[in-house]
Design a protein around this motif. Structure first.
Motif, PDB file in Angstrom:
ATOM      1  N   PRO A  71       0.810  -1.224   0.000  1.00 44.89           N
ATOM      2  CA  PRO A  71       0.000   0.000   0.000  1.00 44.89           C
ATOM      3  C   PRO A  71       0.846   1.280   0.000  1.00 44.89           C
ATOM      4  O   PRO A  71       0.457   2.286  -0.595  1.00 44.89           O
ATOM      5  CB  PRO A  71      -0.831  -0.109   1.283  1.00 44.89           C
ATOM      6  CG  PRO A  71      -0.153  -1.117   2.127  1.00 44.89           C
ATOM      7  CD  PRO A  71       0.506  -2.059   1.181  1.00 44.89           C
ATOM      8  N   MET A  72       2.023   1.242   0.662  1.00 39.44           N
ATOM      9  CA  MET A  72       2.906   2.403   0.642  1.00 39.44           C
ATOM     10  C   MET A  72       3.381   2.679  -0.789  1.00 39.44           C
ATOM     11  O   MET A  72       3.431   3.835  -1.235  1.00 39.44           O
ATOM     12  CB  MET A  72       4.115   2.171   1.559  1.00 39.44           C
ATOM     13  CG  MET A  72       5.075   3.355   1.628  1.00 39.44           C
ATOM     14  SD  MET A  72       6.588   2.966   2.544  1.00 39.44           S
ATOM     15  CE  MET A  72       5.890   2.690   4.180  1.00 39.44           C
ATOM     16  N   TRP A  73       3.727   1.629  -1.508  1.00 39.76           N
ATOM     17  CA  TRP A  73       4.176   1.773  -2.894  1.00 39.76           C
ATOM     18  C   TRP A  73       3.057   2.327  -3.771  1.00 39.76           C
ATOM     19  O   TRP A  73       3.295   3.174  -4.643  1.00 39.76           O
ATOM     20  CB  TRP A  73       4.634   0.420  -3.414  1.00 39.76           C
ATOM     21  CG  TRP A  73       5.073   0.441  -4.857  1.00 39.76           C
ATOM     22  CD1 TRP A  73       6.287   0.835  -5.350  1.00 39.76           C
ATOM     23  CD2 TRP A  73       4.286   0.059  -5.987  1.00 39.76           C
ATOM     24  NE1 TRP A  73       6.307   0.725  -6.710  1.00 39.76           N
ATOM     25  CE2 TRP A  73       5.095   0.251  -7.143  1.00 39.76           C
ATOM     26  CE3 TRP A  73       3.002  -0.435  -6.140  1.00 39.76           C
ATOM     27  CZ2 TRP A  73       4.633  -0.028  -8.422  1.00 39.76           C
ATOM     28  CZ3 TRP A  73       2.537  -0.712  -7.419  1.00 39.76           C
ATOM     29  CH2 TRP A  73       3.343  -0.507  -8.544  1.00 39.76           C
ATOM     30  N   VAL A  74       1.813   1.866  -3.538  1.00 38.59           N
ATOM     31  CA  VAL A  74       0.671   2.365  -4.311  1.00 38.59           C
ATOM     32  C   VAL A  74       0.495   3.863  -4.090  1.00 38.59           C
ATOM     33  O   VAL A  74       0.300   4.636  -5.034  1.00 38.59           O
ATOM     34  CB  VAL A  74      -0.616   1.604  -3.919  1.00 38.59           C
ATOM     35  CG1 VAL A  74      -1.845   2.276  -4.546  1.00 38.59           C
ATOM     36  CG2 VAL A  74      -0.531   0.152  -4.360  1.00 38.59           C
ATOM     37  N   VAL A  75       0.556   4.291  -2.817  1.00 30.41           N
ATOM     38  CA  VAL A  75       0.392   5.708  -2.497  1.00 30.41           C
ATOM     39  C   VAL A  75       1.490   6.547  -3.140  1.00 30.41           C
ATOM     40  O   VAL A  75       1.224   7.589  -3.757  1.00 30.41           O
ATOM     41  CB  VAL A  75       0.384   5.920  -0.970  1.00 30.41           C
ATOM     42  CG1 VAL A  75       0.430   7.409  -0.636  1.00 30.41           C
ATOM     43  CG2 VAL A  75      -0.851   5.276  -0.346  1.00 30.41           C
ATOM     44  N   LYS A 118      -8.734   4.195  -4.971  1.00 30.93           N
ATOM     45  CA  LYS A 118      -7.457   3.488  -4.883  1.00 30.93           C
ATOM     46  C   LYS A 118      -6.565   4.074  -3.796  1.00 30.93           C
ATOM     47  O   LYS A 118      -6.004   3.345  -2.969  1.00 30.93           O
ATOM     48  CB  LYS A 118      -6.760   3.539  -6.238  1.00 30.93           C
ATOM     49  CG  LYS A 118      -5.528   2.652  -6.335  1.00 30.93           C
ATOM     50  CD  LYS A 118      -4.968   2.681  -7.749  1.00 30.93           C
ATOM     51  CE  LYS A 118      -3.743   1.785  -7.876  1.00 30.93           C
ATOM     52  NZ  LYS A 118      -3.178   1.835  -9.241  1.00 30.93           N
ATOM     53  N   LEU A 119      -6.427   5.395  -3.790  1.00 27.04           N
ATOM     54  CA  LEU A 119      -5.540   6.052  -2.815  1.00 27.04           C
ATOM     55  C   LEU A 119      -6.056   5.920  -1.385  1.00 27.04           C
ATOM     56  O   LEU A 119      -5.295   5.498  -0.497  1.00 27.04           O
ATOM     57  CB  LEU A 119      -5.352   7.518  -3.191  1.00 27.04           C
ATOM     58  CG  LEU A 119      -4.409   8.330  -2.287  1.00 27.04           C
ATOM     59  CD1 LEU A 119      -3.018   7.722  -2.298  1.00 27.04           C
ATOM     60  CD2 LEU A 119      -4.358   9.789  -2.744  1.00 27.04           C
ATOM     61  N   PRO A 120      -7.331   6.261  -1.092  1.00 24.71           N
ATOM     62  CA  PRO A 120      -7.794   6.111   0.295  1.00 24.71           C
ATOM     63  C   PRO A 120      -7.803   4.663   0.763  1.00 24.71           C
ATOM     64  O   PRO A 120      -7.559   4.385   1.933  1.00 24.71           O
ATOM     65  CB  PRO A 120      -9.216   6.692   0.260  1.00 24.71           C
ATOM     66  CG  PRO A 120      -9.600   6.745  -1.159  1.00 24.71           C
ATOM     67  CD  PRO A 120      -8.346   6.928  -1.940  1.00 24.71           C
ATOM     68  N   LEU A 121      -8.061   3.722  -0.153  1.00 23.78           N
ATOM     69  CA  LEU A 121      -8.059   2.310   0.231  1.00 23.78           C
ATOM     70  C   LEU A 121      -6.651   1.844   0.596  1.00 23.78           C
ATOM     71  O   LEU A 121      -6.453   1.141   1.599  1.00 23.78           O
ATOM     72  CB  LEU A 121      -8.609   1.453  -0.916  1.00 23.78           C
ATOM     73  CG  LEU A 121      -8.736  -0.048  -0.632  1.00 23.78           C
ATOM     74  CD1 LEU A 121      -9.677  -0.290   0.550  1.00 23.78           C
ATOM     75  CD2 LEU A 121      -9.233  -0.788  -1.863  1.00 23.78           C
ATOM     76  N   ALA A 122      -5.654   2.265  -0.206  1.00 23.83           N
ATOM     77  CA  ALA A 122      -4.268   1.895   0.099  1.00 23.83           C
ATOM     78  C   ALA A 122      -3.826   2.520   1.416  1.00 23.83           C
ATOM     79  O   ALA A 122      -3.147   1.875   2.232  1.00 23.83           O
ATOM     80  CB  ALA A 122      -3.346   2.349  -1.041  1.00 23.83           C
ATOM     81  N   LEU A 142      -5.781   3.302   3.923  1.00 25.58           N
ATOM     82  CA  LEU A 142      -6.492   2.605   4.997  1.00 25.58           C
ATOM     83  C   LEU A 142      -5.817   1.283   5.338  1.00 25.58           C
ATOM     84  O   LEU A 142      -5.643   0.948   6.519  1.00 25.58           O
ATOM     85  CB  LEU A 142      -7.948   2.374   4.583  1.00 25.58           C
ATOM     86  CG  LEU A 142      -8.815   1.594   5.587  1.00 25.58           C
ATOM     87  CD1 LEU A 142      -8.940   2.376   6.893  1.00 25.58           C
ATOM     88  CD2 LEU A 142     -10.194   1.316   4.997  1.00 25.58           C
ATOM     89  N   VAL A 143      -5.416   0.523   4.311  1.00 27.47           N
ATOM     90  CA  VAL A 143      -4.745  -0.762   4.543  1.00 27.47           C
ATOM     91  C   VAL A 143      -3.425  -0.539   5.282  1.00 27.47           C
ATOM     92  O   VAL A 143      -3.106  -1.246   6.246  1.00 27.47           O
ATOM     93  CB  VAL A 143      -4.489  -1.485   3.204  1.00 27.47           C
ATOM     94  CG1 VAL A 143      -3.595  -2.718   3.427  1.00 27.47           C
ATOM     95  CG2 VAL A 143      -5.803  -1.911   2.572  1.00 27.47           C
ATOM     96  N   PHE A 144      -2.667   0.459   4.859  1.00 30.37           N
ATOM     97  CA  PHE A 144      -1.373   0.754   5.497  1.00 30.37           C
ATOM     98  C   PHE A 144      -1.564   1.152   6.958  1.00 30.37           C
ATOM     99  O   PHE A 144      -0.890   0.619   7.852  1.00 30.37           O
ATOM    100  CB  PHE A 144      -0.662   1.867   4.732  1.00 30.37           C
ATOM    101  CG  PHE A 144       0.621   2.308   5.367  1.00 30.37           C
ATOM    102  CD1 PHE A 144       1.798   1.616   5.145  1.00 30.37           C
ATOM    103  CD2 PHE A 144       0.652   3.423   6.200  1.00 30.37           C
ATOM    104  CE1 PHE A 144       2.988   2.026   5.736  1.00 30.37           C
ATOM    105  CE2 PHE A 144       1.835   3.839   6.793  1.00 30.37           C
ATOM    106  CZ  PHE A 144       3.004   3.136   6.556  1.00 30.37           C
TER     107      PHE A 144
END
Length: 256
Positions: free
Chosen positions: A106-110, A151-155, A157-159
């Motif tokens: 998730p950090m990489w996605v953000v 996509k961004l808020p979900l990533a 949230l997971v992190f």
């Protein structure tokens, strides 16, 4: 020395040093059993009493102590490690991969969403203008927020969830999400008791990460050597990596 042993309300009897050592090795006695001997002010658990003896020996070496007693202490310490069912290399690797995925992915996605190619080129032009850099970052955040994508808020949230859950689990159970899935835990060495916030989280995770990160940033190759040494030390007999030695911990299978 004669020890009087008890387990709860049950009196186990009186045993000498060698009997206690053999009983711990064979599983007849536990580190949580209570013990008392002449000269002790109160009953204590075998684990805490043996730990105190080891600390006293390290602080003030006794020249008059019999070699057999020193050997007994070393044997009991080793017995405690052997009796703890250590986590396998495969379990620890799988747990690490789960934790890595939940934090790094998730950090990489953000980061890839925020710092795309166009924005990176823009910030490179503003390196010498901090005010313009801050304004550019703010505009980028507003643009991403206005896009309305999930996509961004979900990533994020997971992190955030993985980070908070890992902090709580490490403090209370000596586990991360990955270790919980694999049924293993971080415990104090060699007693096998709960590691707690200081050992499991502060020393083993945060302090070692800072040490590793600082070595990479300021000393380059030293950080790589530390990382390799930490990874390869899992093949020791007790499977204690460098971060385990820093925090004085051990990774074992969790009793159900």
């Amino acid at each position: 020395m004669k020890y009087h042993l008890a387990r709860g309300e049950e009196q186990l009897g009186t045993f000498n040093d060698l009997d206690v050592s053999a009983g711990l090795r064979e599983g007849r006695f536990k580190s949580t059993d209570l013990c008392w001997a002449d000269g002790m002010a109160e009953w204590k658990t075998l684990g805490s009493h043996l730990q105190e003896l080891n600390m006293e020996e390290a602080a003030v070496p006794s020249v008059s102590e019999q070699p057999s007693i020193r050997a007994l202490r070393a044997e009991v310490r080793q017995d405690q490690v052997i009796r703890l069912e250590m986590a396998s290399v495969g379990q620890r690797f799988a747990a690490k991969m789960i934790d890595f995925a939940l934090i790094i992915v998730p950090m990489w996605v953000v980061l890839t969403m925020v710092f795309d190619q166009a924005f990176v080129e823009e910030t490179q032009k503003l390196q010498n203008d901090p005010t313009a850099m801050v304004n550019a970052m703010q505009k980028r955040a507003e643009k991403l927020q206005a896009s309305g994508g999930m996509k961004l808020p979900l990533a994020s949230l997971v992190f955030d969830t993985a980070l908070i859950v890992n902090v709580v689990l490490l403090t209370l159970r000596g586990q991360t999400i990955g270790k919980l899935c694999l049924g293993i835990q971080v415990v104090r060495f060699p007693e096998g008791t709960r590691a707690g916030f200081i050992k499991a989280l502060l020393l083993r995770s945060i302090l070692f990460f800072i040490l590793l990160f600082t070595s990479f940033v300021y000393f380059g190759g030293v950080g790589l050597i530390l990382l390799m040494a930490d990874s390869l030390m899992i093949f020791r007999k007790d499977r204690r990596c460098l971060h385990d030695l820093v925090a004085d911990t051990l990774v074992t299978k969790r009793n159900r």
